[in-house]
Design an enzyme around this catalytic site. Structure first.
Site, mmCIF file in Angstrom:
data_model
loop_
_atom_site.group_PDB
_atom_site.id
_atom_site.type_symbol
_atom_site.label_atom_id
_atom_site.label_comp_id
_atom_site.label_asym_id
_atom_site.label_seq_id
_atom_site.Cartn_x
_atom_site.Cartn_y
_atom_site.Cartn_z
ATOM 1 N N ASP A 200 -15.000 123.549 -7.531
ATOM 2 C CA ASP A 200 -14.637 122.272 -6.896
ATOM 3 C C ASP A 200 -15.426 121.156 -7.572
ATOM 4 O OD1 ASP A 200 -13.885 120.213 -4.895
ATOM 5 O OD2 ASP A 200 -13.336 121.914 -3.632
ATOM 6 N N GLY A 226 -16.683 121.476 -11.283
ATOM 7 C CA GLY A 226 -15.770 121.064 -12.350
ATOM 8 C C GLY A 226 -14.579 120.303 -11.799
ATOM 9 N N PHE A 228 -10.493 120.300 -12.088
ATOM 10 C CA PHE A 228 -9.433 121.208 -12.576
ATOM 11 C C PHE A 228 -8.380 120.518 -13.436
ATOM 12 C CE2 PHE A 228 -8.298 121.584 -7.752
ATOM 13 C CZ PHE A 228 -7.592 120.388 -7.729
ATOM 14 N N HIS A 246 -0.173 120.905 -2.754
ATOM 15 C CA HIS A 246 0.511 119.843 -1.987
ATOM 16 C C HIS A 246 -0.142 118.464 -2.145
ATOM 17 C CE1 HIS A 246 -1.687 119.941 2.227
ATOM 18 N NE2 HIS A 246 -2.546 119.880 1.242
HETATM 19 C C1 LIG Z 1 -6.938 119.741 0.660
HETATM 20 S S1 LIG Z 1 -8.482 120.366 0.150
HETATM 21 C C2 LIG Z 1 -8.234 122.098 0.285
HETATM 22 C C3 LIG Z 1 -9.483 122.842 0.579
HETATM 23 C C4 LIG Z 1 -9.370 124.338 0.772
HETATM 24 N N1 LIG Z 1 -8.877 125.023 -0.394
HETATM 25 C C5 LIG Z 1 -8.537 124.692 1.982
HETATM 26 O O1 LIG Z 1 -7.434 125.242 1.833
HETATM 27 O O2 LIG Z 1 -8.958 124.431 3.101
HETATM 28 C C6 LIG Z 1 -8.431 120.069 -1.609
HETATM 29 C C7 LIG Z 1 -9.686 120.504 -2.346
HETATM 30 O O3 LIG Z 1 -9.482 120.257 -3.748
HETATM 31 C C8 LIG Z 1 -10.671 119.710 -4.294
HETATM 32 N N2 LIG Z 1 -10.334 118.915 -5.481
HETATM 33 C C9 LIG Z 1 -9.653 117.753 -5.517
HETATM 34 N N3 LIG Z 1 -9.527 117.311 -6.787
HETATM 35 C C10 LIG Z 1 -10.145 118.234 -7.566
HETATM 36 C C11 LIG Z 1 -10.338 118.334 -8.967
HETATM 37 N N4 LIG Z 1 -9.857 117.413 -9.799
HETATM 38 N N5 LIG Z 1 -11.004 119.414 -9.451
HETATM 39 C C12 LIG Z 1 -11.485 120.366 -8.597
HETATM 40 N N6 LIG Z 1 -11.326 120.327 -7.245
HETATM 41 C C13 LIG Z 1 -10.662 119.266 -6.740
HETATM 42 C C14 LIG Z 1 -11.214 118.858 -3.176
HETATM 43 O O4 LIG Z 1 -12.584 118.554 -3.347
HETATM 44 C C15 LIG Z 1 -10.938 119.732 -1.954
HETATM 45 O O5 LIG Z 1 -11.982 120.638 -1.705
#
Ligand SMILES: C[S@@+](CC[C@H](N)C(=O)[O-])C[C@H]1O[C@@H](n2cnc3c(N)ncnc32)[C@H](O)[C@@H]1O
Length: 337
Positions: A200, A226, A228, A246
Site C-alpha cells: 500500500d 509502494g 501500484f 472499483h
Molecule cells: C478502498 S480501499 C480498500 C482497502 C482494502 N483492500 C479493503 O478491501 O478493505 C483502497 C486501498 O488502496 C490503496 N491505494 C490507493 N492508491 C494506491 C496506489 N496508487 N498504490 C497502492 N495502494 C493504493 C489505499 O491506500 C487503500 O488502502
C-alpha cells in the site's frame, strides 16, 4: 388483491435517511459505548452524553423503537448486538465504517444529484482529477478513519475468503491496497502455512504494522510500501485486491489486472473481492449503490459485474476464471494464470 400497488416501499426507502442518521449520530455521540458500562436512566444518560433536554428522550426512545436499545425500569441499555458491535472499547466494534459514513459519505451523498448531472465527485476529491487518495490522506485523522472503516466493511468477506479459497495449494500471498491489513491478517490466521505481504502507499505502513502486530501474525505478514501505478506488484503465488478495482476507471482497472498477471507464476491466482454486481444488474442493490458511492467519491471509479471482471481477466491472459460468493453482497472473482 395482492397485485394492488401500495406506496409502502417507496415511503420506506424515501425516508430511510431518518433511521440511518439516527443510528449514525448515536454512534458519533457514543451512546452504545456509554451504555456498555450498564443501564442508565434518562436524566443521567442525557448528562453523560451531553444531550439537550429537548430531543434527548425522543432520540433514545427512537433507538428503542428501531431495535438498537432496550428500556426497562433501570433505564436504557444496549441490545446484545449493539453491545457487541457498537461499543468502541470492544475488539468486535464495527462502527468504523459508520463513523466514516457519518463524517464523510453522508454529506457527499447529499450532493448525489449534482454528481449525477456532472459526473464529478462530491468530496475532498471534487476537483475531479488524479488519485482520490491524495486529498483523502492529506489529513492523518481522515487517513486512519478511512483505513479502520475499510476493516469494518471488509471483515465478513475477508473471513469468508480466508476460509473458502483453496489456500492449501499455495505458500505466499500479496494483498495489493491492503489498508489496515485485515485481509492479510484473516488469511494468515486461518492458514498457518502461509506468509504474505500487504502492499500500500507508504503513509499506510505504520497503521498496517500496528494492526498486524496486535493480531499476532507479524512474523508472517509484512508491509511493502509502494504505488501500484508506478511500480510492479510484489511477486506471490496469490495476488489479492479487495475493493481496489472499483476505485478506478476502466484503463486503470486493466492496468492493475495486467500488473497482477505479471506478478504471478504459472498456476498462480488473482483474487478480486468486492460487492460484485450480478450479471443482470438487477438484484445486488448494495453493489449498485457502491458504484454510486464511487461516483460521489472518486473521479472515475465504478463497480462492475462478475462477467465484466472475468472478461478483463481473460483479455489480460488469465486462462481460467470463475466467480464465487463470499458473504452478503460480496463475491470474489478468481483468475488463474
Ligand atoms: C478502498 S480501499 C480498500 C482497502 C482494502 N483492500 C479493503 O478491501 O478493505 C483502497 C486501498 O488502496 C490503496 N491505494 C490507493 N492508491 C494506491 C496506489 N496508487 N498504490 C497502492 N495502494 C493504493 C489505499 O491506500 C487503500 O488502502
Amino acid at each position: 388483491m395482492t397485485d394492488q400497488p401500495t406506496p409502502e416501499s417507496i415511503m420506506q426507502v424515501g425516508m430511510a435517511f431518518w433511521p440511518s442518521k439516527t443510528l449514525l449520530s448515536a454512534v458519533e455521540i457514543g451512546v452504545f459505548t456509554e451504555l456498555a458500562q450498564g443501564p442508565q436512566p434518562l436524566p443521567r444518560l442525557r448528562t453523560s452524553l451531553g444531550l439537550h433536554p429537548r430531543g434527548a428522550r425522543d432520540f433514545l426512545d427512537c433507538l428503542v423503537a428501531l431495535g438498537f436499545l432496550r428500556r426497562s425500569e433501570d433505564g436504557y441499555s444496549n441490545t446484545p448486538a449493539t453491545d457487541a458491535f457498537l461499543d468502541k472499547q470492544k475488539p468486535s466494534y464495527v462502527g468504523g465504517l459508520l463513523e466514516m459514513a457519518n463524517h464523510r459519505l453522508y454529506g457527499a451523498w447529499g450532493d448525489l444529484t449534482e454528481a449525477l448531472r456532472t459526473g464529478l465527485p462530491q468530496n475532498e476529491a471534487s476537483a475531479g482529477e488524479g488519485s482520490p487518495f491524495v486529498p483523502l490522506y492529506a489529513d492523518p485523522a481522515r487517513l486512519r478513519q478511512f483505513l479502520v472503516a475499510m476493516t469494518s466493511i471488509s471483515r465478513g468477506s475477508n473471513m469468508a475468503l480466508a476460509a473458502k479459497f483453496p489456500w492449501a495449494k499455495y505458500k505466499t500471498f500479496a494483498d495489493a491496497g491492503a489498508a489496515q491489513g485485515d485481509l492479510a491478517v484473516q488469511i494468515a490466521r486461518a492458514n498457518p502455512h502461509l506468509s504474505g505481504a500487504g502492499f500500500d502507499l507508504p503513509e499506510v505502513g505504520p497503521i498496517f504494522e500496528d494492526y498486524v502486530r496486535s493480531h499476532g501474525v507479524a512474523d508472517r505478514v509484512r508491509f511493502i510500501a509502494g504505488n501500484f501505478f508506478e511500480q510492479p506488484l510484489p511477486e506471490a503465488d496469490v495476488i489479492l485486491m479487495g475493493h481496489i478495482l472499483h476505485d478506478w476507471g476502466l484503463d486503470d482497472k486493466r492496468t492493475l489486472i495486467r500488473k497482477a498477471y505479471e506478478a504471478l507464476p504459472e498456476g498462480g491466482s488473482f483474487v478480486v473481492s468486492e460487492s460484485i454486481i450480478d450479471d443482470d444488474r438487477s438484484t445486488n442493490a448494495f453493489g449498485l449503490m457502491m458504484s454510486l458511492n464511487m461516483l460521489v467519491e472518486t473521479p472515475a471509479g465504478f463497480d462492475y459485474t462478475g462477467a465484466d471482471c472475468q472478461r478483463w481477466m481473460r483479455e489480460a491472459g488469465f486462462r481460467e476464471t470463475r466467480v464465487e460468493h463470499l458473504t452478503g453482497p460480496d463475491s470474489m472473482v478468481i483468475g488463474i494464470r
